[in-house]
Design an enzyme around this catalytic site. Structure first.
Site, mmCIF file in Angstrom:
data_model
loop_
_atom_site.group_PDB
_atom_site.id
_atom_site.type_symbol
_atom_site.label_atom_id
_atom_site.label_comp_id
_atom_site.label_asym_id
_atom_site.label_seq_id
_atom_site.Cartn_x
_atom_site.Cartn_y
_atom_site.Cartn_z
ATOM 1 N N GLU A 1 0.882 -1.164 0.000
ATOM 2 C CA GLU A 1 0.000 0.000 0.000
ATOM 3 C C GLU A 1 0.912 1.204 0.000
ATOM 4 O O GLU A 1 1.288 1.728 1.041
ATOM 5 C CB GLU A 1 -0.926 -0.043 1.229
ATOM 6 N N GLU B 1 3.450 8.410 -4.327
ATOM 7 C CA GLU B 1 4.462 7.753 -3.500
ATOM 8 C C GLU B 1 5.367 6.831 -4.314
ATOM 9 O O GLU B 1 6.119 6.039 -3.762
ATOM 10 C CB GLU B 1 3.794 6.967 -2.373
#
Length: 733
Positions: free
Chosen positions: A193, A202
């Protein structure tokens, strides 16, 4: 600036330290060194908000996982990990998908492992526990986490859940992991995740690329299975004001031209997606289309670094397209029965959904006043994704972003500001207040030398235009050369000459009379505003006071200081969504996380309710004021910076459950208090400080307080100028 020892190299974390808890886990830089004895070190950059100075703080692996909680509390309590771990729908969806995906012993890799929650889910599914009965199981789980403080926390959690020997922890970025060195063979299953509000920020794409190239078997099982990005066209005056300074300023007749005609793009927001809780502005949004698909990312396949698509969108109503609001939906299993979505509540039929801060919707602004659209008209939306971002273009109306910052050169120069700063500079009431305050000071005395102590280009323009006899020295600590480049570009349109404006790079602590051309300073002013400080607490703008103190010997005897005071305001509020997002952890899907509460600054477990954090309070879900607004402390800028203390009784005026105190600063611009600029919750362009209570308090009010209810909170505050910290204590009464 970074101090790197020999053999150190600069790396960035897969799990990201947040400068602002209201944003997702933001990127930071740290250095990691390996000595001959394999001791790991991380150099964490620490900024002093009052001086602007920064230093690298060393975090060492051999400080020991059993070190006091205070060792890492300052680093982790301001991240969004706690908010993420309190997201029950997220946790449940991952647990169900992992249980469904892993049907036999296999090799599992968890990238960006955080607390190790997904790794423990995978290990439990395969029956891997720290027990002799588990020997002979060919399954394995490797947790990859690059941020050392989080690795320390993860190991503590694994021990508490009897999984320290069942899960291999690698304190590395995933692109540093080598098969045959760090892991025995390629992994069969990837659980991860590493998603932000935009999905890609990210590093999802490059992480998956490397994993498929070097770490995973062909056609691996992945959790999540895929992600789909959705969008919707909207009209919103509020969103328009966050980016179109030129057209908003055209409606203001104060003679100041931050964006002169012909230089419409001289100030603007960066062409990127801006995370925002869009449910908070639902009533200010007109939907102009149905939701539409934009991109789909299959985690089981190697993604491309570049992708484009054209979406033909049919208008459901007439209006002006001011923005594209986007979100994403995770399909966690291959069959499509387990989902998680970051969609706004108006997308779901029930409007239900838990508020969380680690994932928001995103807003892409359409330049200018937007694009007119008639009902049933079809318009083409072009979307482009790179490694870490997605950009949009309403063809043929809007240039698409290249993902690069604007270059500081010639006519291409653009001063990028935050959406909130754009809106403040285009706010007629705010401009009128500041303009009147400056005019009042200049009528009393024409300053020979004026110093702009912060990054306010608005104040620099005001003084340069209104006081033709003043020499202006701009510190521009964050803007630096960009500030002067901007002033040069707009000087003619604002009727002043740049020979009266000077940019000073030298630290004020080292100034002498030679730096001020042997003049004393007659006017020292600030908004205060510091470029790049969007995630700061309100009192961290007191850098202005520190600069005033450093220049004390150079001030004239009757120098004007603006603002002359700062009033620390406080209000007790009901904040159930925010409090629940930062409440203490117990078991998460069966795994004990209670040992991390103090480190992560949780409510309900920490003695002080965790640190004071910056939020746009109006975006914090359900919010209700329970008391009158009270001044708890004053900062007197006519004097040198010094420790301050304050105490106030915050009386409840409404019944309800009090979850915390909201604090902000009102800037008093003149000694007569005729101009006061508030940064409170009703002013939506500033963040406030929120101090959550360790335990919610039942609030009553005088004359109708029932048993178990409190009539007020006694609030005590103290400000320490040596570190810029504000200590807040509260006692129910």
């Amino acid at each position: 600036m970074a101090f790197l020892t020999p053999n150190c190299r600069l790396i960035s974390s897969a799990r990201l330290l947040s400068a602002s808890p209201s944003a997702p886990r933001l990127r930071f830089a740290h250095a990691q060194a390996m000595s001959s004895c394999s001791t790991q070190r991380v150099f964490q950059l620490k900024l002093d908000p009052l001086t602007g100075n920064s230093e690298w703080v060393v975090i060492e692996e051999d400080a020991g996982e059993t070190a006091p909680e205070s060792l890492h509390k300052g680093l982790l309590a301001r991240t969004s990990y706690l908010d993420m771990l309190n997201d029950a729908p997220r946790n449940k969806a991952f647990r169900e998908a992992i249980d469904k995906a892993i049907t036999r012993p296999c090799r599992v890799l968890d990238i960006g492992a955080g607390t190790g929650l997904l790794s423990m889910m995978a290990a439990r599914t395969m029956g891997l526990m720290d027990s002799p009965t588990c020997h002979g199981n060919n399954g394995s789980v490797t947790a990859c986490e690059s941020y050392l403080p989080m690795v320390k926390l993860m190991r503590k959690i694994l021990r508490a859940n009897d999984m320290a020997k069942s899960i291999t922890v690698l304190n590395k970025r995933s692109d540093e992991v080598r098969v045959g060195v760090d892991i025995d063979s390629r992994a069969d299953v990837l659980v991860s995740e590493i998603l932000d509000s935009e999905l890609l920020g990210e590093g999802l794409v490059p992480t998956l690329q490397h994993a498929h190239d070097m770490l995973l078997v062909e056609n691996p099982v992945t959790v999540p299975y895929k992600a789909i990005v959705y969008g919707q066209l909207v009209e919103s005056t509020y969103l328009w004001k966050l980016h179109d300074l030129y057209n908003n300023e055209a409606e203001i007749s104060d003679g100041i031209h931050l964006v002169p005609a012909g230089l419409e793009r001289i100030i603007g927001v960066k062409l990127q997606q801006h995370p925002m809780h869009c449910d908070a502005i639902k009533r200010e949004i007109k939907l102009l289309s149905e939701p539409f698909r934009i991109f789909e990312f299959n985690f089981g396949k190697r993604p491309e670094s570049h992708g484009e698509t054209a979406v033909h969108v049919k208008a459901t109503g007439s209006g002006q397209v001011n923005a594209v609001i986007s979100w994403w939906m995770l399909q966690l299993d291959e069959e499509g029965s387990i989902h998680y979505s970051t969609a706004p509540k108006w997308i779901t039929s029930s409007g239900a959904g838990n508020w969380c801060d680690h994932w928001k919707q995103c807003v892409w602004f359409i330049p200018g006043k937007g694009v007119p659209l008639a009902k049933d008209e079809e318009i083409s939306l072009r979307a482009v994704h790179g490694d870490t971002s997605i950009s949009y273009q309403l063809e043929p109306h809007q240039p698409i972003s290249t993902g690069q910052d604007h270059n500081v050169k010639g006519g291409d120069f653009c001063l990028p500001l935050s959406p909130e700063r754009i809106a403040i500079y285009g706010d007629a009431e705010w401009r009128h207040s500041v303009l009147n305050a400056i005019k009042t000071v200049l009528q009393r005395r024409a300053p020979s030398l004026c110093i702009i102590a912060d990054d306010s280009v608005f104040l620099a323009l005001l003084v340069a235009r209104l006081s033709i006899a003043s020499h202006i020295m701009a510190l521009f600590p964050g803007l630096q050369d960009k500030g002067i480049h901007y002033l040069k570009a707009v000087a003619d349109a604002n009727g002043f000459s740049m020979d009266r404006v000077e940019f000073v790079r030298k630290k004020t602590a080292n100034w002498t009379v030679h730096d001020t051309h042997k003049k004393t300073v007659d006017l020292l002013i600030a908004e205060p505003f510091y470029y790049g400080s969007d995630g700061m607490l309100p009192w961290q703008n007191l850098r202005f006071w520190n600069e005033r103190t450093a220049l004390d010997s150079l001030l004239s005897k009757d120098a004007s200081i603006m603002p002359c005071k700062g009033l620390l305001k406080v209000c007790a509020m009901s904040l159930p969504d925010l409090w629940n997002s930062r409440r203490s952890l117990e078991k998460i899907e069966g795994f004990d996380h209670s040992m991390v509460n103090a480190t992560l600054g949780a409510c309900g477990d920490a003695a002080d309710g965790g640190p004071c954090l910056p939020f746009f309070v109006w975006q914090c879900g359900e919010v209700k004021e329970l008391s009158q607004i009270v001044t708890v402390m004053e900062f007197d800028f006519s004097r040198a910076i010094s420790p301050c203390q304050g105490k106030a009784k915050v009386k409840f005026s409404e019944k309800g459950i009090c979850h915390g105190l909201v604090l902000w600063i009102d800037w008093v611009m003149d000694a007569e208090y005729s101009t006061v600029v508030s940064t409170g919750p009703d002013q939506r362009y500033w963040k406030q400080g929120v101090k959550l209570l360790p335990t919610p308090v039942a609030a009553g009010f005088h004359g109708s307080t029932d048993a178990g209810e409190a009539s007020c909170l006694i609030v005590e505050t103290s400000f320490d100028p040596s570190n810029g910290e504000l200590v807040i204590k509260h006692i129910p009464s």
